[in-house]
Design a protein around this motif. Structure first.
Motif, PDB file in Angstrom:
ATOM      1  N   ARG A   1     -15.983 -98.747 168.573  1.00  0.00           N
ATOM      2  CA  ARG A   1     -14.648 -99.304 168.837  1.00  0.00           C
ATOM      3  C   ARG A   1     -13.745 -99.159 167.615  1.00  0.00           C
ATOM      4  NH1 ARG A   1     -16.715-103.700 170.928  1.00  0.00           N
ATOM      5  NH2 ARG A   1     -16.324-104.999 169.128  1.00  0.00           N
ATOM      6  N   LEU A   2     -14.321 -99.387 166.427  1.00  0.00           N
ATOM      7  CA  LEU A   2     -13.533 -99.289 165.196  1.00  0.00           C
ATOM      8  C   LEU A   2     -13.266 -97.836 164.793  1.00  0.00           C
ATOM      9  CD1 LEU A   2     -15.236-102.053 163.006  1.00  0.00           C
ATOM     10  CD2 LEU A   2     -13.009-102.182 164.139  1.00  0.00           C
ATOM     11  N   GLY A   3     -14.026 -96.913 165.364  1.00  0.00           N
ATOM     12  CA  GLY A   3     -13.882 -95.508 164.971  1.00  0.00           C
ATOM     13  C   GLY A   3     -14.418 -95.246 163.576  1.00  0.00           C
ATOM     14  N   ASP A   4     -15.354 -96.076 163.131  1.00  0.00           N
ATOM     15  CA  ASP A   4     -15.935 -95.954 161.789  1.00  0.00           C
ATOM     16  C   ASP A   4     -17.110 -94.980 161.850  1.00  0.00           C
ATOM     17  OD1 ASP A   4     -17.220 -96.277 159.321  1.00  0.00           O
ATOM     18  OD2 ASP A   4     -16.638 -98.394 159.187  1.00  0.00           O
ATOM     19  N   VAL A   5     -16.817 -93.704 161.632  1.00  0.00           N
ATOM     20  CA  VAL A   5     -17.799 -92.639 161.792  1.00  0.00           C
ATOM     21  C   VAL A   5     -18.971 -92.810 160.835  1.00  0.00           C
ATOM     22  CG1 VAL A   5     -18.158 -90.140 161.642  1.00  0.00           C
ATOM     23  CG2 VAL A   5     -16.057 -91.041 162.636  1.00  0.00           C
ATOM     24  N   ARG A   6     -18.684 -93.145 159.591  1.00  0.00           N
ATOM     25  CA  ARG A   6     -19.759 -93.283 158.610  1.00  0.00           C
ATOM     26  C   ARG A   6     -20.742 -94.371 159.028  1.00  0.00           C
ATOM     27  NH1 ARG A   6     -22.051 -95.581 154.446  1.00  0.00           N
ATOM     28  NH2 ARG A   6     -22.734 -94.349 152.686  1.00  0.00           N
ATOM     29  N   GLU A   7     -20.230 -95.559 159.352  1.00  0.00           N
ATOM     30  CA  GLU A   7     -21.111 -96.655 159.752  1.00  0.00           C
ATOM     31  C   GLU A   7     -21.829 -96.332 161.057  1.00  0.00           C
ATOM     32  OE1 GLU A   7     -22.169 -99.244 158.118  1.00  0.00           O
ATOM     33  OE2 GLU A   7     -20.856 -99.014 156.399  1.00  0.00           O
ATOM     34  N   LEU A   8     -21.162 -95.609 161.948  1.00  0.00           N
ATOM     35  CA  LEU A   8     -21.773 -95.230 163.216  1.00  0.00           C
ATOM     36  C   LEU A   8     -22.965 -94.303 162.984  1.00  0.00           C
ATOM     37  CD1 LEU A   8     -21.608 -95.440 166.303  1.00  0.00           C
ATOM     38  CD2 LEU A   8     -20.041 -93.494 166.258  1.00  0.00           C
ATOM     39  N   LEU A   9     -22.796 -93.322 162.126  1.00  0.00           N
ATOM     40  CA  LEU A   9     -23.914 -92.401 161.890  1.00  0.00           C
ATOM     41  C   LEU A   9     -25.037 -93.090 161.129  1.00  0.00           C
ATOM     42  CD1 LEU A   9     -24.395 -90.730 158.925  1.00  0.00           C
ATOM     43  CD2 LEU A   9     -22.115 -89.993 159.449  1.00  0.00           C
TER      44      LEU A   9
END
Length: 192
Positions: A125-133
């Protein structure tokens, strides 16, 4: 100190504590954070800085193997603060650290639940790619930690996804870490 700038002194002492942690001087870093920094942020009414400092105290406790107290700080002190502040990202990062503690305590199912049901949706939802990966990689590593062969394909799939995201977005250090992990399970990191 000469200028009477209490906040700047506290920030500087926090940086000193960070250096002490890096040098392995955990007791002194813990003393600075609990005896010098926390009282200053409490006097200033700086709720966020106090919470960040408590998070670093919890990090030190984890490094010292004091998992129960670190877990208590994160769940009873930090999560309520971030919820009150409406800071969704800090709450999610804190929940990730709760999951890390649960993994160390062998509570893999609850750690997986937190990562898949609470963290993934927030970072998406936040679009936080680093945290997502990072979250995907941590889910994979948690699955592998359980040492159940039936989850191996899902774990490898998540590691390959995380690696591709790191490569696409230029997170070189994460990409290299993931390549090392992925290479244990597939012949080429880019293999489907």
């Amino acid at each position: 100190e000469r200028l009477g700038d209490v906040r700047s002194r506290a920030v500087t002492m926090g940086q000193v504590a960070d250096i002490l942690v890096a040098r392995g001087q955990l007791d002194e870093a813990l003393r600075i954070r609990t005896e010098e920094l926390l009282p200053v942020f409490e006097r200033l009414g700086d709720v966020r800085s106090r919470a960040v400092t408590m998070g670093k105290v919890a990090d030190i406790l984890v490094a010292r193997g004091q998992l129960d107290e670190a877990l208590r700080i994160r769940t009873e002190e930090l999560l309520p603060v971030f919820e009150r502040l409406g800071d969704v990202r800090s709450r999610a990062v804190t929940m990730g650290k709760v999951a890390d503690i649960l993994v160390r305590r062998g509570q893999l199912d609850e750690a997986l639940r937190i990562r898949t049901e609470e963290l993934l949706p927030v970072f998406e939802r936040l679009g936080d790619v680093r945290e997502l990966l990072v979250c995907k990689a941590n889910i994979a590593l948690t699955l592998l930690n359980g040492q159940r062969t039936e989850v191996l394909p899902k774990a490898v799939e998540l590691l390959v996804e995380a690696h591709a995201m790191a490569k696409t977005h230029g997170f070189l250090a994460l990409q290299q870490q993931l390549e090392g992990i992925v290479s244990q399970f597939v012949t080429k990191p880019d293999a489907p």
